[in-house]
Write an enzyme that holds these catalytic residues in place. Structure first.
Site, mmCIF file in Angstrom:
data_model
loop_
_atom_site.group_PDB
_atom_site.id
_atom_site.type_symbol
_atom_site.label_atom_id
_atom_site.label_comp_id
_atom_site.label_asym_id
_atom_site.label_seq_id
_atom_site.Cartn_x
_atom_site.Cartn_y
_atom_site.Cartn_z
ATOM 1 N N GLY A 244 -8.100 -26.407 -20.694
ATOM 2 C CA GLY A 244 -8.307 -26.867 -19.557
ATOM 3 C C GLY A 244 -8.173 -25.986 -19.047
ATOM 4 N NE ARG A 246 -12.219 -20.700 -22.687
ATOM 5 C CZ ARG A 246 -11.793 -20.697 -23.662
ATOM 6 N NH1 ARG A 246 -12.302 -21.152 -24.624
ATOM 7 N NH2 ARG A 246 -11.458 -19.557 -24.196
ATOM 8 C CD GLU A 366 -8.015 -19.074 -17.493
ATOM 9 O OE1 GLU A 366 -8.306 -20.382 -18.284
ATOM 10 O OE2 GLU A 366 -6.600 -19.354 -17.084
HETATM 11 C C1 LIG Z 1 -8.606 -10.318 -13.060
HETATM 12 C C2 LIG Z 1 -8.385 -10.465 -14.993
HETATM 13 C C3 LIG Z 1 -7.248 -11.718 -14.498
HETATM 14 C C4 LIG Z 1 -7.244 -12.022 -15.510
HETATM 15 N N1 LIG Z 1 -5.493 -12.903 -16.315
HETATM 16 C C5 LIG Z 1 -5.454 -12.897 -17.531
HETATM 17 C C6 LIG Z 1 -3.939 -13.773 -17.952
HETATM 18 O O1 LIG Z 1 -3.546 -13.913 -17.081
HETATM 19 N N2 LIG Z 1 -4.066 -13.533 -18.653
HETATM 20 C C7 LIG Z 1 -4.311 -12.884 -19.996
HETATM 21 O O2 LIG Z 1 -3.804 -13.397 -20.914
HETATM 22 N N3 LIG Z 1 -5.210 -12.599 -19.927
HETATM 23 C C8 LIG Z 1 -5.812 -12.790 -18.541
HETATM 24 N N4 LIG Z 1 -6.907 -11.213 -18.398
HETATM 25 C C9 LIG Z 1 -8.180 -10.941 -19.823
HETATM 26 C C10 LIG Z 1 -9.505 -12.019 -20.251
HETATM 27 O O3 LIG Z 1 -8.746 -13.307 -20.061
HETATM 28 C C11 LIG Z 1 -10.109 -10.814 -20.982
HETATM 29 O O4 LIG Z 1 -10.083 -9.630 -20.077
HETATM 30 C C12 LIG Z 1 -11.065 -11.544 -21.272
HETATM 31 O O5 LIG Z 1 -10.702 -12.437 -22.009
HETATM 32 C C13 LIG Z 1 -12.236 -10.634 -22.279
HETATM 33 O O6 LIG Z 1 -11.149 -10.235 -22.599
HETATM 34 P P1 LIG Z 1 -11.998 -8.050 -22.799
HETATM 35 O O7 LIG Z 1 -11.569 -7.733 -21.392
HETATM 36 O O8 LIG Z 1 -10.969 -7.403 -23.369
HETATM 37 O O9 LIG Z 1 -12.999 -7.953 -23.156
HETATM 38 P P2 LIG Z 1 -13.291 -7.772 -24.558
HETATM 39 O O10 LIG Z 1 -13.421 -8.731 -25.438
HETATM 40 O O11 LIG Z 1 -13.568 -6.368 -24.936
HETATM 41 O O12 LIG Z 1 -15.256 -8.216 -24.541
HETATM 42 C C14 LIG Z 1 -16.082 -6.776 -24.324
HETATM 43 C C15 LIG Z 1 -17.794 -7.984 -24.624
HETATM 44 O O13 LIG Z 1 -18.111 -7.691 -25.558
HETATM 45 C C16 LIG Z 1 -18.418 -8.820 -25.584
HETATM 46 N N5 LIG Z 1 -17.680 -9.833 -26.732
HETATM 47 C C17 LIG Z 1 -16.510 -9.388 -27.522
HETATM 48 N N6 LIG Z 1 -16.062 -10.288 -28.926
HETATM 49 C C18 LIG Z 1 -17.635 -10.630 -28.841
HETATM 50 C C19 LIG Z 1 -18.402 -11.616 -29.800
HETATM 51 N N7 LIG Z 1 -17.743 -11.821 -31.202
HETATM 52 N N8 LIG Z 1 -20.259 -12.096 -29.775
HETATM 53 C C20 LIG Z 1 -19.980 -11.601 -29.207
HETATM 54 N N9 LIG Z 1 -19.977 -11.051 -27.425
HETATM 55 C C21 LIG Z 1 -18.488 -10.849 -27.867
HETATM 56 C C22 LIG Z 1 -17.764 -10.265 -24.895
HETATM 57 O O14 LIG Z 1 -18.047 -10.624 -24.436
HETATM 58 C C23 LIG Z 1 -18.110 -8.936 -23.709
HETATM 59 O O15 LIG Z 1 -19.096 -8.942 -22.864
HETATM 60 C C24 LIG Z 1 -7.518 -11.476 -17.441
HETATM 61 C C25 LIG Z 1 -8.602 -10.703 -16.952
HETATM 62 C C26 LIG Z 1 -9.835 -10.740 -15.655
HETATM 63 C C27 LIG Z 1 -10.396 -9.517 -15.428
#
Ligand SMILES: Cc1cc2nc3c(=O)[nH]c(=O)nc-3n(C[C@H](O)[C@H](O)[C@H](O)COP(=O)(O)OP(=O)(O)OC[C@H]3O[C@@H](n4cnc5c(N)ncnc54)[C@H](O)[C@@H]3O)c2cc1C
Length: 384
Positions: A244, A246, A366
């Site tokens: 949802g 997304r 998300e």
């Molecule tokens: C402005 C902003 C607002 C946000 N708001 C919220 C919120 O309200 N609540 C909340 O809980 N979170 C929130 N987030 C967090 C957001 O959902 C995460 O940043 C996102 O899910 C990615 O996690 P990460 O940043 O740790 O990246 P990582 O998971 O470390 O990923 C780094 C890279 O590795 C890649 N990667 C990782 N695993 C795989 C895989 N299995 N296969 C292929 N590629 C992979 C990713 O795609 C990415 O390119 C927010 C983030 C931002 C920037």
């Protein structure tokens, strides 16, 4: 097959468009530059009064009960003017949806009306941690039962609306001995609870008015009854609720992409080079044709996902496809729109550079688009 909005959905779209044009657009650049929270929060309050804080929430809990399609089109209209406002609405809706889906009747009646009415400015969705982004099951924030209370310890990263969230839906490990991902539960933590601290605000590339902070739990005690849903079932809840959200993020990206292309197309009608409007150049027309085609495809994918969602059908694959495609199409559209305006696209005097910064994160939060591809491929391969 005829895909058209119904009367209520059109009314919501029109209301959102008018609000965006009258209230949001005139201050969007200033909010981007200053992060002015007073004006930003004032607009959230007005949107709550208009019923936009709970568009996809049942009316018995104070929502508008307009459905996910209406939610999607409203987010797109809001995002055309102000992405920060749109993401705050989208996350609030996600928080409400999570409580509505698995909360007890008492929890639903206690929190959702406040989140929809503006009594709480917004809700917080506290899932991500420094060491657990894409890998949600890797969270380490813990909740240990001590008599009639849970004691939370740990910290969350990137939590949208954290400084003014009235309540947080928090994911924490409640069974450390369980296999990875099987011992996580979902808890409700009210703002102001002792031991709940809002940490530093992230300095972001875009969406400056929407605040994103670290949230820390230090011996934070909450009642036993703050558990939401079944014990140790929290990861499944997160995975079920995120589709949802997304749809919200894809719709948001679509709005930014449309705003960028609309602005650049009008500019191309005015700008003269080589003695003629640049709109006459085929290179410019192709950018317009490509971008609007992709944005329309994005809209249709979003409508399909939202429609399935509001019908109560499984829509994880459709939501992932729509989010992935819409956010990438919108990023391409913003890139092309900026290019169409040449050096002026890069100047802060025009909104294109803001759109380009604001849209960038949509393929990250998300669930990154790599994770969307993992979901899509998994669902497709299930059928082989
Ligand atoms: C402005 C902003 C607002 C946000 N708001 C919220 C919120 O309200 N609540 C909340 O809980 N979170 C929130 N987030 C967090 C957001 O959902 C995460 O940043 C996102 O899910 C990615 O996690 P990460 O940043 O740790 O990246 P990582 O998971 O470390 O990923 C780094 C890279 O590795 C890649 N990667 C990782 N695993 C795989 C895989 N299995 N296969 C292929 N590629 C992979 C990713 O795609 C990415 O390119 C927010 C983030 C931002 C920037």
């Amino acid at each position: 097959m005829y895909i058209e909005l119904n009367e209520e959905q059109r009314l919501i779209q029109d209301t959102a468009r008018t609000f965006a044009t009258v209230e949001l657009e005139p201050i969007a650049a200033r909010l981007d530059q200053t992060g002015d929270q007073e004006a930003f929060l004032g607009n959230l309050k007005k949107l709550a009064e208009l019923g936009f804080m709970g568009l996809n929430i049942k009316d018995e809990y104070g929502g508008t009960q307009a459905g996910m399609v209406a939610f999607s089109v409203a987010i797109t209209e809001i995002a055309r003017a102000c992405a920060s406002t749109a993401v705050t609405l989208s996350v609030n809706n996600l928080v409400c949806e999570a409580i509505q889906a698995i909360g007890s009747e008492v929890q639903k009646k206690k929190y959702i009306p406040k989140l929809c009415s503006g009594e709480y400015v917004a809700g917080g969705f506290a899932l991500t941690e420094a060491g657990a982004g894409s890998d949600l099951a890797a969270i380490t924030t813990s909740a240990v039962l001590d008599g009639s209370e849970w004691v939370l310890n740990g910290s969350k990263m990137f939590i949208t609306s954290a400084p003014y969230a009235g309540v947080f839906v928090v994911w924490a490990v409640t069974d450390k001995t369980a296999p990875k991902g099987k011992g996580i539960s979902c808890l409700l933590v009210e703002a102001g609870t002792k031991g709940l601290l809002v940490g530093k605000a992230e300095q972001k590339m875009g969406q400056h008015a929407a605040v994103t902070n670290e949230v820390i739990f230090e011996e934070c005690r909450i009642p036993k009854g703050a558990l939401m849903g079944k014990l140790n079932d929290g990861l499944r809840v997160a995975l079920r609720e995120l589709p949802g959200g997304r749809v919200g993020i894809g719709s948001l990206a679509l709005g930014i992409g449309l705003a960028a292309m609309d602005y650049a197309t009008k500019y191309a009608q005015e700008r003269t080079q080589f003695g003629q409007k640049i709109l006459n150049f085929q290179a410019i027309q192709w950018m317009i044709a490509d971008a609007y085609t992709e944005l329309e495809a994005a809209r249709l994918l979003l409508m399909q996902a939202a429609f399935r969602g509001e019908q109560g059908q499984i829509f994880a694959k459709e939501a992932a496809m729509a989010k992935m495609y819409a956010t990438e199409a919108a990023n391409r559209a913003c890139y092309a729109a900026l290019q169409m305006m040449g050096g002026y696209g890069y100047s802060k005097e025009f909104p294109l550079e803001r759109y380009a910064r604001d849209v960038r994160v949509t393929s990250i939060y998300e669930g990154t688009n790599e994770i969307q591809r993992v979901i899509i491929a998994k669902e497709i391969l299930r059928g082989f």
